[in-house]
Scaffold this active site. Structure first.
Site, PDB file in Angstrom:
ATOM      1  N   LYS A 110       3.870  -3.107  -2.904  1.00  0.00           N
ATOM      2  CA  LYS A 110       3.246  -1.839  -3.299  1.00  0.00           C
ATOM      3  C   LYS A 110       2.305  -2.100  -4.466  1.00  0.00           C
ATOM      4  CE  LYS A 110       2.254   2.382  -2.858  1.00  0.00           C
ATOM      5  NZ  LYS A 110       0.888   1.947  -3.234  1.00  0.00           N
ATOM      6  N   SER A 112      -1.371   4.046  -0.094  1.00  0.00           N
ATOM      7  CA  SER A 112      -1.152   4.795  -1.335  1.00  0.00           C
ATOM      8  C   SER A 112      -1.746   6.196  -1.262  1.00  0.00           C
ATOM      9  CB  SER A 112      -1.737   4.029  -2.531  1.00  0.00           C
ATOM     10  OG  SER A 112      -0.964   4.204  -3.671  1.00  0.00           O
ATOM     11  N   LYS A 137       5.579   5.298  -5.517  1.00  0.00           N
ATOM     12  CA  LYS A 137       5.749   5.628  -4.093  1.00  0.00           C
ATOM     13  C   LYS A 137       6.809   4.784  -3.411  1.00  0.00           C
ATOM     14  CE  LYS A 137       1.021   7.366  -3.357  1.00  0.00           C
ATOM     15  NZ  LYS A 137       0.346   7.041  -4.613  1.00  0.00           N
ATOM     16  N   SER A 175       1.118   4.066  -8.721  1.00  0.00           N
ATOM     17  CA  SER A 175       1.622   4.269  -7.356  1.00  0.00           C
ATOM     18  C   SER A 175       2.790   3.378  -6.972  1.00  0.00           C
ATOM     19  CB  SER A 175       0.488   4.074  -6.343  1.00  0.00           C
ATOM     20  OG  SER A 175      -0.355   5.193  -6.335  1.00  0.00           O
TER      21      SER A 175
END
Length: 355
Positions: free
Chosen positions: A277, A172, A118, A115
């Site tokens: 993140k 997420s 993202k 992720s």
């Protein structure tokens, strides 16, 4: 699933007809036979079937499958000599202002990034000029068929583009991230093409994207490339705000859905995090990228392929402790030879969620 082989064995029932007494039977026996009570009792016993028995075979033993390894584990990245005893196969710490590399461990290794993907998704949406107030709808196309991960955003759910972006970066949320890409001008294919074009523009030569969520192990990059992405994303105030938000609530119909950050360091007052993140799928291990201020420096930190649920957090704390030591130790630089080249994807069916 353990299969059970069950065999059923049935016993035959007793003869329902009472046998006649022998010719030389005694009168008492004959009278007993004629007695209504005795006759009724005999018939009742004859009519009752014997008890059915059920034999159950012992369950067959099935050997447990060994836990699946990440790409980094398969490549031997964790065998690198590591003075900080990090659990991550890849680690990279960069001074954001001077570009001085403070720590490097397998920084050239090309691995699935889960992720962390993202972050590029968010960067493109922030730069697209699309209205954050426009309402988008979750559809069947946004359901994860790669890993089978769950989501509270059911098909038909409507949220603004800004809300979807917030959930994708902070929690997420996979369906939200896919919906953002799907509603990009030209659709999902155009969005993925834009992701790769942006990576090339930033000098991320080791990076490749195939979808906007990170659920695919074909989304791959190196620590050095991701440091470039973090540095660029940190320049966007919206991404700084949404990625470091501790929690967020959205209205879905008559329900209020509460979401929280996937990075508990955001809640730790000892950390001053400007952008972050997290990511996880089995092939990538636990991943974390951050921009943070430590020891009077603005730093970019990349941790990939960390083994263990909380290991990426533990590694970040180890690095922080090392940086705050007085005087700081010399920057460790380690690597494993096979990690310099892109890794060959492993074809294996795995169940995992990005996060």
């Amino acid at each position: 699933m353990v299969s059970l082989a069950v065999g059923l064995a049935f016993a035959t029932s007793a003869d329902a007809a009472a046998r006649r007494p022998a010719k030389n039977a005694s009168p008492s026996a004959t009278s007993a036979k004629k007695a209504p009570v005795a006759r009724s009792s005999t018939r009742a016993k004859a009519a009752a079937p014997t008890r059915t028995t059920r034999a159950v075979a012992a369950p067959r033993r099935v050997a447990a499958e060994p836990p699946r390894q990440s790409f980094g584990q398969l490549a031997g990245l964790h065998e690198a000599d590591d003075p900080l005893d990090l659990k991550s196969g890849v680690a990279y710490v960069l001074d954001q202002e001077t570009n001085e590399v403070l720590l490097s461990k397998n920084s050239k290794a090309v691995l699935p990034i889960a992720s962390i993907t993202k972050l590029m998704t968010g960067l493109l949406i922030a730069e697209s000029g699309q209205s954050l107030d426009e309402v988008l709808t979750i559809t069947e196309e946004d359901i994860d068929t790669e890993k089978g991960s769950s989501s509270r955003l059911r098909p038909g759910t409507q949220l603004s583009r800004g809300e979807m972006l917030h959930l994708a970066l902070m929690s997420s949320e996979n369906r939200a991230a896919n919906a953002l890409g799907r509603n990009y001008p030209g659709g999902l294919s155009a969005f993925v093409a834009a992701m790769n074009a942006k990576a090339k523009l930033l000098g991320m030569s080791d990076t490749r994207y195939v979808e906007p969520t990170g659920l695919s192990s074909q989304n791959q990059s190196s620590a050095r490339d991701l440091a470039l992405l973090v540095k660029t994303a940190h320049q966007v105030p919206l991404l700084r705000e949404l990625s470091t938000s501790p929690e967020y609530q959205v209205a879905v119909g008559n329900r209020q859905l509460q979401y929280r950050t996937t990075n508990r360091l955001v809640l730790n007052p000892s950390w001053e995090i400007g952008l972050q993140k997290t990511g996880y799928i089995t092939e990538a291990g636990q991943c974390l990228v951050m921009q943070a201020q430590l020891a009077g420096r603005k730093l970019i930190m990349v941790l990939l392929d960390s083994a263990g649920k909380y290991s990426r957090i533990g590694d970040a704390e180890r690095i922080r402790k090392w940086l705050l030591s007085s005087p700081p130790q010399s920057a460790p630089t380690t690597s494993v030879a096979p990690a310099a080249a892109p890794l060959v994807p492993v074809t294996a069916a795995v169940q995992a969620t990005a996060g």
